[in-house]
Write a protein that holds these residues in place. Structure first.
Motif, short mmCIF file in Angstrom:
data_model
loop_
_atom_site.label_atom_id
_atom_site.label_comp_id
_atom_site.label_asym_id
_atom_site.label_seq_id
_atom_site.Cartn_x
_atom_site.Cartn_y
_atom_site.Cartn_z
N UNK A 100 -0.42 8.36 19.32
CA UNK A 100 0.49 9.31 18.68
C UNK A 100 1.80 8.65 18.28
N UNK A 101 2.29 7.72 19.09
CA UNK A 101 3.50 6.99 18.72
C UNK A 101 3.23 6.09 17.52
N UNK A 150 4.75 5.57 12.96
CA UNK A 150 5.08 4.40 12.14
C UNK A 150 4.17 4.33 10.92
N UNK A 151 2.89 4.63 11.11
CA UNK A 151 1.93 4.59 10.01
C UNK A 151 2.29 5.63 8.94
N UNK A 152 2.68 6.82 9.37
CA UNK A 152 3.07 7.86 8.42
C UNK A 152 4.27 7.41 7.60
N UNK A 153 5.28 6.87 8.26
CA UNK A 153 6.47 6.40 7.55
C UNK A 153 6.11 5.33 6.53
N UNK A 154 5.25 4.38 6.93
CA UNK A 154 4.85 3.30 6.03
C UNK A 154 4.02 3.84 4.86
N UNK A 155 3.11 4.73 5.14
CA UNK A 155 2.27 5.29 4.08
C UNK A 155 3.11 6.08 3.08
N UNK A 156 4.04 6.87 3.57
CA UNK A 156 4.90 7.64 2.67
C UNK A 156 5.74 6.72 1.79
N UNK A 157 6.24 5.62 2.36
CA UNK A 157 7.05 4.67 1.60
C UNK A 157 6.22 4.03 0.49
N UNK A 158 5.02 3.59 0.81
CA UNK A 158 4.15 2.96 -0.19
C UNK A 158 3.79 3.95 -1.29
N UNK A 215 6.96 17.46 9.35
CA UNK A 215 5.92 17.67 10.35
C UNK A 215 4.56 17.46 9.69
N UNK A 216 3.68 16.77 10.40
CA UNK A 216 2.33 16.53 9.92
C UNK A 216 1.34 16.85 11.02
N UNK A 217 0.21 17.41 10.63
CA UNK A 217 -0.90 17.60 11.57
C UNK A 217 -1.71 16.32 11.58
N UNK A 218 -2.19 15.94 12.75
CA UNK A 218 -3.02 14.75 12.89
C UNK A 218 -4.27 15.11 13.70
N UNK A 258 -6.19 7.98 15.57
CA UNK A 258 -5.43 9.13 15.08
C UNK A 258 -5.29 9.01 13.56
N UNK A 259 -5.48 10.14 12.88
CA UNK A 259 -5.45 10.16 11.42
C UNK A 259 -4.59 11.32 10.94
N UNK A 260 -3.91 11.11 9.84
CA UNK A 260 -3.11 12.16 9.21
C UNK A 260 -3.84 12.59 7.94
N UNK A 261 -4.62 13.68 7.99
CA UNK A 261 -5.44 14.08 6.85
C UNK A 261 -4.66 14.36 5.56
N UNK A 262 -3.42 14.75 5.67
CA UNK A 262 -2.66 15.08 4.46
C UNK A 262 -2.12 13.83 3.75
N UNK A 263 -2.31 12.65 4.35
CA UNK A 263 -1.92 11.39 3.71
C UNK A 263 -3.17 10.51 3.70
N UNK A 264 -3.89 10.46 2.60
CA UNK A 264 -5.14 9.70 2.55
C UNK A 264 -4.95 8.26 3.01
N UNK A 265 -5.84 7.82 3.91
CA UNK A 265 -5.81 6.45 4.41
C UNK A 265 -4.83 6.19 5.53
#
Length: 68
Positions: free
Chosen positions: A36-37, A41-49, A2-5, A17-24
């Protein structure tokens, strides 16, 4: 996970929409729901990178309400 955005509307009416706990990690959409949808996808991609680069997956953030 779970992430706050944060969700804001820009001057052109696009929802950003931005996820502050994942810079960029930022996305957008024409509607709130689309934004929100898209951030999912952006969160998944950022975490992978970040994982591939050996970076911490998230940074510590705090949410505080301030009255001004």
């Amino acid at each position: 996970m779970r992430f706050s955005v944060t969700l804001d509307r820009d001057e052109d009416g696009v929802w950003v929409v931005e996820c502050p706990s994942i810079p960029g990690c930022v996305s957008q959409g024409q509607t709130k729901q689309e934004a929100l949808e898209n951030i999912k996808d952006a969160i998944a991609a950022c975490l992978q990178v970040r994982a591939e680069r050996g970076m911490p997956l998230t940074v510590e953030t705090y949410q505080v309400e301030v009255v001004a």
